[in-house]
Structures are given as structure tokens and as C-alpha cells.
Design a protein around this motif. Structure first.
Motif, PDB file in Angstrom:
ATOM      1  N   ASN A 274       0.866  -1.161   0.000  1.00 16.74           N
ATOM      2  CA  ASN A 274       0.000   0.000   0.000  1.00 16.74           C
ATOM      3  C   ASN A 274       0.915   1.227   0.000  1.00 16.74           C
ATOM      4  O   ASN A 274       1.677   1.450   0.950  1.00 16.74           O
ATOM      5  CB  ASN A 274      -0.898   0.002   1.235  1.00 16.74           C
ATOM      6  CG  ASN A 274      -1.850   1.171   1.268  1.00 16.74           C
ATOM      7  OD1 ASN A 274      -1.434   2.322   1.272  1.00 16.74           O
ATOM      8  ND2 ASN A 274      -3.134   0.871   1.303  1.00 16.74           N
ATOM      9  N   ALA A 275       0.842   2.031  -1.067  1.00 12.16           N
ATOM     10  CA  ALA A 275       1.773   3.155  -1.231  1.00 12.16           C
ATOM     11  C   ALA A 275       1.689   4.136  -0.065  1.00 12.16           C
ATOM     12  O   ALA A 275       2.719   4.632   0.419  1.00 12.16           O
ATOM     13  CB  ALA A 275       1.495   3.875  -2.545  1.00 12.16           C
ATOM     14  N   GLY A 276       0.491   4.428   0.424  1.00 14.68           N
ATOM     15  CA  GLY A 276       0.328   5.369   1.534  1.00 14.68           C
ATOM     16  C   GLY A 276       0.973   4.861   2.814  1.00 14.68           C
ATOM     17  O   GLY A 276       1.648   5.603   3.528  1.00 14.68           O
TER      18      GLY A 276
ATOM     19  N   LEU B  99       5.839   4.397   6.641  1.00  9.97           N
ATOM     20  CA  LEU B  99       6.898   3.581   7.243  1.00  9.97           C
ATOM     21  C   LEU B  99       8.271   4.123   6.874  1.00  9.97           C
ATOM     22  O   LEU B  99       9.191   4.119   7.698  1.00  9.97           O
ATOM     23  CB  LEU B  99       6.757   2.122   6.808  1.00  9.97           C
ATOM     24  CG  LEU B  99       5.514   1.400   7.329  1.00  9.97           C
ATOM     25  CD1 LEU B  99       5.453  -0.014   6.758  1.00  9.97           C
ATOM     26  CD2 LEU B  99       5.490   1.366   8.842  1.00  9.97           C
ATOM     27  N   ASP B 100       8.424   4.604   5.640  1.00 10.44           N
ATOM     28  CA  ASP B 100       9.697   5.213   5.236  1.00 10.44           C
ATOM     29  C   ASP B 100       9.954   6.495   6.027  1.00 10.44           C
ATOM     30  O   ASP B 100      11.095   6.829   6.319  1.00 10.44           O
ATOM     31  CB  ASP B 100       9.698   5.516   3.737  1.00 10.44           C
ATOM     32  CG  ASP B 100       9.765   4.256   2.883  1.00 10.44           C
ATOM     33  OD1 ASP B 100      10.138   3.187   3.425  1.00 10.44           O
ATOM     34  OD2 ASP B 100       9.436   4.343   1.685  1.00 10.44           O
TER      35      ASP B 100
ATOM     36  N   HIS C 140       1.739   8.562  12.702  1.00 11.87           N
ATOM     37  CA  HIS C 140       0.470   8.076  13.249  1.00 11.87           C
ATOM     38  C   HIS C 140      -0.706   8.707  12.510  1.00 11.87           C
ATOM     39  O   HIS C 140      -1.662   8.020  12.127  1.00 11.87           O
ATOM     40  CB  HIS C 140       0.391   8.381  14.745  1.00 11.87           C
ATOM     41  CG  HIS C 140      -0.870   7.907  15.383  1.00 11.87           C
ATOM     42  ND1 HIS C 140      -1.926   8.739  15.631  1.00 11.87           N
ATOM     43  CD2 HIS C 140      -1.246   6.683  15.812  1.00 11.87           C
ATOM     44  CE1 HIS C 140      -2.908   8.053  16.189  1.00 11.87           C
ATOM     45  NE2 HIS C 140      -2.514   6.801  16.311  1.00 11.87           N
ATOM     46  N   GLY C 141      -0.641  10.020  12.281  1.00 12.09           N
ATOM     47  CA  GLY C 141      -1.713  10.692  11.547  1.00 12.09           C
ATOM     48  C   GLY C 141      -1.831  10.175  10.120  1.00 12.09           C
ATOM     49  O   GLY C 141      -2.943   9.975   9.615  1.00 12.09           O
TER      50      GLY C 141
ATOM     51  N   ALA D  85      -4.688   6.753   6.132  1.00 13.90           N
ATOM     52  CA  ALA D  85      -4.684   5.625   5.189  1.00 13.90           C
ATOM     53  C   ALA D  85      -5.782   4.625   5.565  1.00 13.90           C
ATOM     54  O   ALA D  85      -6.470   4.092   4.684  1.00 13.90           O
ATOM     55  CB  ALA D  85      -3.317   4.942   5.184  1.00 13.90           C
ATOM     56  N   LEU D  86      -5.971   4.370   6.863  1.00 19.12           N
ATOM     57  CA  LEU D  86      -7.033   3.457   7.287  1.00 19.12           C
ATOM     58  C   LEU D  86      -8.411   4.038   6.995  1.00 19.12           C
ATOM     59  O   LEU D  86      -9.321   3.324   6.570  1.00 19.12           O
ATOM     60  CB  LEU D  86      -6.906   3.145   8.781  1.00 19.12           C
ATOM     61  CG  LEU D  86      -5.785   2.202   9.169  1.00 19.12           C
ATOM     62  CD1 LEU D  86      -5.669   2.115  10.687  1.00 19.12           C
ATOM     63  CD2 LEU D  86      -6.023   0.827   8.575  1.00 19.12           C
ATOM     64  N   THR D  87      -8.568   5.335   7.211  1.00 17.72           N
ATOM     65  CA  THR D  87      -9.846   5.989   6.923  1.00 17.72           C
ATOM     66  C   THR D  87     -10.162   5.888   5.439  1.00 17.72           C
ATOM     67  O   THR D  87     -11.306   5.630   5.055  1.00 17.72           O
ATOM     68  CB  THR D  87      -9.800   7.463   7.361  1.00 17.72           C
ATOM     69  OG1 THR D  87      -9.532   7.510   8.765  1.00 17.72           O
ATOM     70  CG2 THR D  87     -11.109   8.171   7.075  1.00 17.72           C
ATOM     71  N   GLU D  88      -9.139   6.067   4.610  1.00 17.11           N
ATOM     72  CA  GLU D  88      -9.324   5.948   3.162  1.00 17.11           C
ATOM     73  C   GLU D  88      -9.750   4.530   2.783  1.00 17.11           C
ATOM     74  O   GLU D  88     -10.612   4.339   1.927  1.00 17.11           O
ATOM     75  CB  GLU D  88      -8.033   6.320   2.442  1.00 17.11           C
ATOM     76  CG  GLU D  88      -8.133   6.284   0.930  1.00 17.11           C
ATOM     77  CD  GLU D  88      -6.809   6.603   0.272  1.00 17.11           C
ATOM     78  OE1 GLU D  88      -6.432   5.863  -0.654  1.00 17.11           O
ATOM     79  OE2 GLU D  88      -6.156   7.571   0.693  1.00 17.11           O
TER      80      GLU D  88
END
Length: 112
Positions: free
Chosen positions: A40-42, A47-48, A69-70, A75-78
Motif C-alpha cells: 500500500n503506497a500510503g 513507514l519510510d 500516526h496521523g 490511510a485506514l480511513t481511506e
């Protein structure tokens, strides 16, 4: 015999001491934690971003962690907003008690 060191060697020793930094436990040090791509690119970008903390003093880590964290929360909301595949079919709706016909008249009529 003399205990003196030739001047050239004194300068070399001073240079070597200046090149080797003293150990500072509070100095930034990379953790060298391997990061496995998720696909997942986001998420991978977040992580990078954690690697930025490797070059900061400890008091600078909080800003990086809050930013990551934000980003992960976004990304989870998306992912939640995207329609997914249909779920498994539910149980069939119960059939009406008399099918498609009206209930039969009752033969038990009371006489008063």
C-alpha cells in the motif's frame, strides 16, 4: 634518553583524536530496523518516514511519530471509505406464513 615525542607525531595524535567523536548516548543513532513493504503506497510512505527519526535527537522523535500516526490513520480511513467486495449472502428472508395467499377463514366460529 628523552621522553619527548617529535612534533609531527603530536600533531597526528591530536588530529586522530579530533576525528574520532566521543560516544554520546543522546546523539542520534539509526535503529536499523528493517521495514518490509506492505504493498500500500500510503502506508509504505509512512513507514519510510519513520527513518527520519534515525537522524534526530530523541526530543525530535515525537514530531515524526505523530506525523506517521496521523498518516496511518488517514490511510485506514481511506480504506474504510472505499467500497469493498460484497459480503457473503445472508440467510434467506423467512417466507410469509401462508405464502402468497390469504389465510383461510376460520371454521371455529363462536356462537354466543
Amino acid at each position: 634518553m628523552t621522553d619527548s615525542v617529535p612534533e609531527g607525531r603530536v600533531a597526528e595524535a591530536e588530529e586522530a583524536a579530533a576525528v574520532e567523536p566521543e560516544y554520546d548516548p543522546a546523539a542520534p543513532a539509526p535503529l536499523n530496523v528493517p521495514r518490509t513493504p506492505t504493498g500500500n503506497a500510503g502506508v509504505d510512505a509512512q513507514l519510510d518516514r519513520l527513518a527520519d527519526a534515525d537522524h534526530l535527537a530523541t526530543d525530535g522523535h515525537l514530531e515524526v511519530y505523530e506525523d506517521v500516526h496521523g498518516g496511518l490513520r488517514d490511510a485506514l480511513t481511506e480504506l474504510d471509505a472505499r467500497p469493498g467486495p460484497p459480503g457473503p449472502p445472508g440467510p434467506p428472508a423467512p417466507a410469509p406464513p401462508y405464502g402468497n395467499r390469504a389465510p383461510a377463514p376460520s371454521y371455529h366460529q363462536s356462537r354466543s
